[in-house]
Design a protein around this motif. Sequence first.
Motif, PDB file in Angstrom:
ATOM      1  N   ASP A 127      -1.949 -30.328  -3.044  1.00 32.37           N
ATOM      2  CA  ASP A 127      -1.581 -29.181  -2.998  1.00 32.37           C
ATOM      3  C   ASP A 127      -3.165 -28.893  -3.698  1.00 32.37           C
ATOM      4  N   LYS A 163       4.590 -30.256 -15.737  1.00 37.17           N
ATOM      5  CA  LYS A 163       4.760 -30.825 -14.296  1.00 37.17           C
ATOM      6  C   LYS A 163       6.491 -31.630 -13.522  1.00 37.17           C
ATOM      7  N   THR A 171      10.509 -25.702  -6.175  1.00 36.28           N
ATOM      8  CA  THR A 171       9.617 -25.435  -6.828  1.00 36.28           C
ATOM      9  C   THR A 171       8.279 -25.833  -5.956  1.00 36.28           C
ATOM     10  N   TYR A 175       6.251 -22.870  -4.041  1.00 38.19           N
ATOM     11  CA  TYR A 175       4.609 -23.229  -4.127  1.00 38.19           C
ATOM     12  C   TYR A 175       3.661 -22.831  -2.826  1.00 38.19           C
ATOM     13  N   HIS A 201       0.545 -16.541  -7.294  1.00 36.29           N
ATOM     14  CA  HIS A 201       0.786 -17.619  -6.657  1.00 36.29           C
ATOM     15  C   HIS A 201       0.591 -17.924  -8.458  1.00 36.29           C
ATOM     16  N   VAL A 205       3.388 -20.386 -10.950  1.00 36.09           N
ATOM     17  CA  VAL A 205       2.843 -21.697 -11.676  1.00 36.09           C
ATOM     18  C   VAL A 205       2.985 -21.620 -13.149  1.00 36.09           C
TER      19      VAL A 205
END
Length: 211
Positions: A127, A163, A171, A175, A201, A205
Amino acid sequence: MTSRTRSRIEALLLEEDLQPGDRLPAERSLAERLEQSRAAVRKVLDEFEAEGRVERHVGRGTFLIQPSPDGSDSMSPRDVMTVRRLLEPAVARRIVAEATPADVAEIRRCMERCESAESYRDFEHWDGAAHRAMIEAAHSPLLSRMYQIVDQARSGSLWGELKQRSAGPETVESYMEDHRRILETIVNRDPDGAERAMLAHVENVTKRLFG
């Protein structure tokens, strides 16, 4: 109530002269000493964590932050996400205008590696690589240098627990859906769509990190 609790905790930190690296009293102790509810104390500590003032370790407690040598740990996650919200949607428009076929291929490669990641740690790696590839596709050395600071902050210890809280298959899939939309708009050379997709996005997040 939260603002009052926050003020009392701030005063206590000053009174006890706690320094970076020192452990704060436990939630229950703080609630009793300050005559506040544990829920209110917990909410304030959540705010401190998001602001980069403390870090929490399961089984060990809550500690004031010791800033890292490069300064990345002094950047609060909320501040970093605010900067990302300002920066990345605008960069997405430039990517559409500047990305070469090779750039698009590299972005796609990183996103495909995200799709095939066998662990959340691997997903996180790819990512980050996908976002760096997108920044590089804007072909702006200054933007690349600016994003290095954001990237360093995202790798700092402050982000670990945030995180971990949001990690999971739901999740990852969320994403990846965002990634697919972003890539589609880049391939279709759609600057308005790219800006909207990137903004969505970053907001996704932010919501998953902070609830």
